[in-house]
Scaffold this motif. Sequence first.
Motif, short mmCIF file in Angstrom:
data_model
loop_
_atom_site.label_atom_id
_atom_site.label_comp_id
_atom_site.label_asym_id
_atom_site.label_seq_id
_atom_site.Cartn_x
_atom_site.Cartn_y
_atom_site.Cartn_z
N ARG A 104 -1.87 -6.11 3.14
CA ARG A 104 -3.08 -6.48 3.90
C ARG A 104 -3.09 -7.99 4.07
N VAL A 105 -3.37 -8.42 5.29
CA VAL A 105 -3.53 -9.86 5.55
C VAL A 105 -4.97 -10.06 5.98
N ILE A 106 -5.69 -10.89 5.25
CA ILE A 106 -7.11 -11.10 5.56
C ILE A 106 -7.23 -12.53 6.05
N GLY A 156 -3.75 4.67 12.18
CA GLY A 156 -4.24 3.32 12.48
C GLY A 156 -5.01 3.23 13.79
N THR A 157 -4.39 3.62 14.88
CA THR A 157 -5.03 3.48 16.19
C THR A 157 -6.27 4.38 16.31
N PRO A 206 -7.73 4.34 6.04
CA PRO A 206 -6.57 4.61 5.17
C PRO A 206 -5.51 3.50 5.20
N ILE A 207 -5.21 2.90 6.35
CA ILE A 207 -4.14 1.89 6.33
C ILE A 207 -4.57 0.61 5.60
N ALA A 208 -5.88 0.46 5.37
CA ALA A 208 -6.36 -0.69 4.59
C ALA A 208 -6.59 -0.32 3.12
N ILE A 252 2.18 -4.28 8.11
CA ILE A 252 1.16 -5.29 7.79
C ILE A 252 -0.12 -4.89 8.51
N ALA A 253 -1.23 -4.85 7.78
CA ALA A 253 -2.53 -4.60 8.39
C ALA A 253 -3.32 -5.91 8.35
N VAL A 254 -3.68 -6.44 9.52
CA VAL A 254 -4.48 -7.67 9.56
C VAL A 254 -5.95 -7.28 9.65
N LEU A 255 -6.75 -7.81 8.70
CA LEU A 255 -8.19 -7.54 8.67
C LEU A 255 -8.93 -8.85 8.96
#
Length: 489
Positions: free
Chosen positions: A294-296, A347-348, A384-386, A395-398
Amino acid sequence: MTTSAMPLDGDTTARHIIGGEEGGSPSTAVMSPRNRHERVGLVAWGTAGEVDQAVAAATRAGAGWRQMGAMARGDTLYRAADAVAADADGLARLASWEMGKPVGEMRGEVARAVAILRYYAGDGARAVGEVIPAARADTLQYTRRVPVGVVGLITPWNFPAAIPVWKMAPALAYGNTVVWKPAEIASLAAYRLARLLGAVLGPGVLNLVLGEGPVVGAALSAHPGVAAVSFTGSTGAGQAVAAAALGHGAKFQLEMGGKNPALVLDDANLSGAVEAIVSGAMRSAGQKCTATSRVIALPGIRDRLVEALDARLAALTVGDPLDAGTYVGPLASERQMTHALDLLATGTPDGARLVRGGRRGGGSLRDGWYVQPTLFDHVSPSTPIAQEEIFGPAIAVLDATHLDEALAIANGVRYGLSASVFTRDLGAALSVVDRLDAGLVRVNEETAGVEYDAPFGGTKASSSHSREQGQAAREFYTDVRTIAIRPAP
Ligand code: NAD
């Protein structure tokens, strides 16, 4: 045939090693994750019966190993390190072929295993207790660290050399004997490593039982002859191991999953943060417990960061793990690939924007278990992806509007293994390291990259809250005995 002469020809066989004897009939084929049609070798699968024999062999070897003394055990571990170093390339290539980690990374991992053996070999010459004042002046009261006995080690496939060694090296250095159950899909590398070490350690000091977790791992955790169980793997399996160990009063230690965040503050060095995040997320195809997933990002840097991450991911070489130029190899198994793809598919529909990837690798990669390097943007923290461990190159950007919100998102998962913050502001860094709920917090460094001489472990569902590696390992692999000696009157 000596171990180092083992060719990589698909005919490698792996058997149990119990009391110095090899056993079992290798009949289960191991297929390479780089190409599902390519056989790497054959593995023997064990049962509770082999676990019984291995615990008995470790028990028999225990007295001699303890009586050898710590300094002589240390010398033996130095020689064990040399044996692994002499076969470093063969071991790295076999492991890479078997579980898909790019060979450059695998070579680094084997070098680390050698360094860990040497580090704990040095413990043979370190103090093992302290003198404590007693109520009576004529009484000598002191503590002494004593071995716990037979130790069961249950390990995952994602670090087939380093994780087993960071458990067995301290276990052996402090005078315990070992029964090791490696992950099913790292059995060939485990056998090669165990043969190298066993030839130096002597019969029964390190025993290997190959097989399935719910069979061999469960029997090992529940065995009354095992005094302590150290486990690394998924949270579910770890909970089963803990329950089994508790059932017969064994010590246990669990290191489990992660959902590790990287916080990127507005003043971060953009290129440095991108390089560290990509390395943390994409090395080992994201299959590290400490992988950045996770990238915040704060608003002042968010758009530039997403653009730069996308460009960097586009430039990664995805391919054959045995090719030294590969950055992202295949996932370790079809099961891992399906798990990652199923999660990415949510995700989408859950409102995130898919910036790149999200699908299985095609073209020349279609016969392997490849997942494209994936980047999601605008990920909602509750999805779920977070929340779930993907264990794939993703990579999930939040988005966070301010630092407090970024910290709340970072801590808002059930795991607490590793976390990073990227900033040039020392004050902000000092504040954030205190407020992140993780066992490992790194500033301007990737979330992965554990140092073997420092304590390692997590919080919450990532860990049993004990620590491995460094001098912290001594806590688990020894018991403290308090001794009082008074001269007879
Ligand atoms: P896994 O839990 O499937 O398997 C780990 C080991 O446990 C294997 O040897 C397996 O055979 C055994 N096992 C499975 N079920 C068992 C049972 N019921 N009883 C006893 N043993 C059992 O995990 P994996 O897929 O091999 O590894 C990936 C997982 O490991 C990820 O969740 C990852 O985060 C975690 N991991 C954690 C760390 C850490 O130090 N925190 C390091 C690496 C990997």
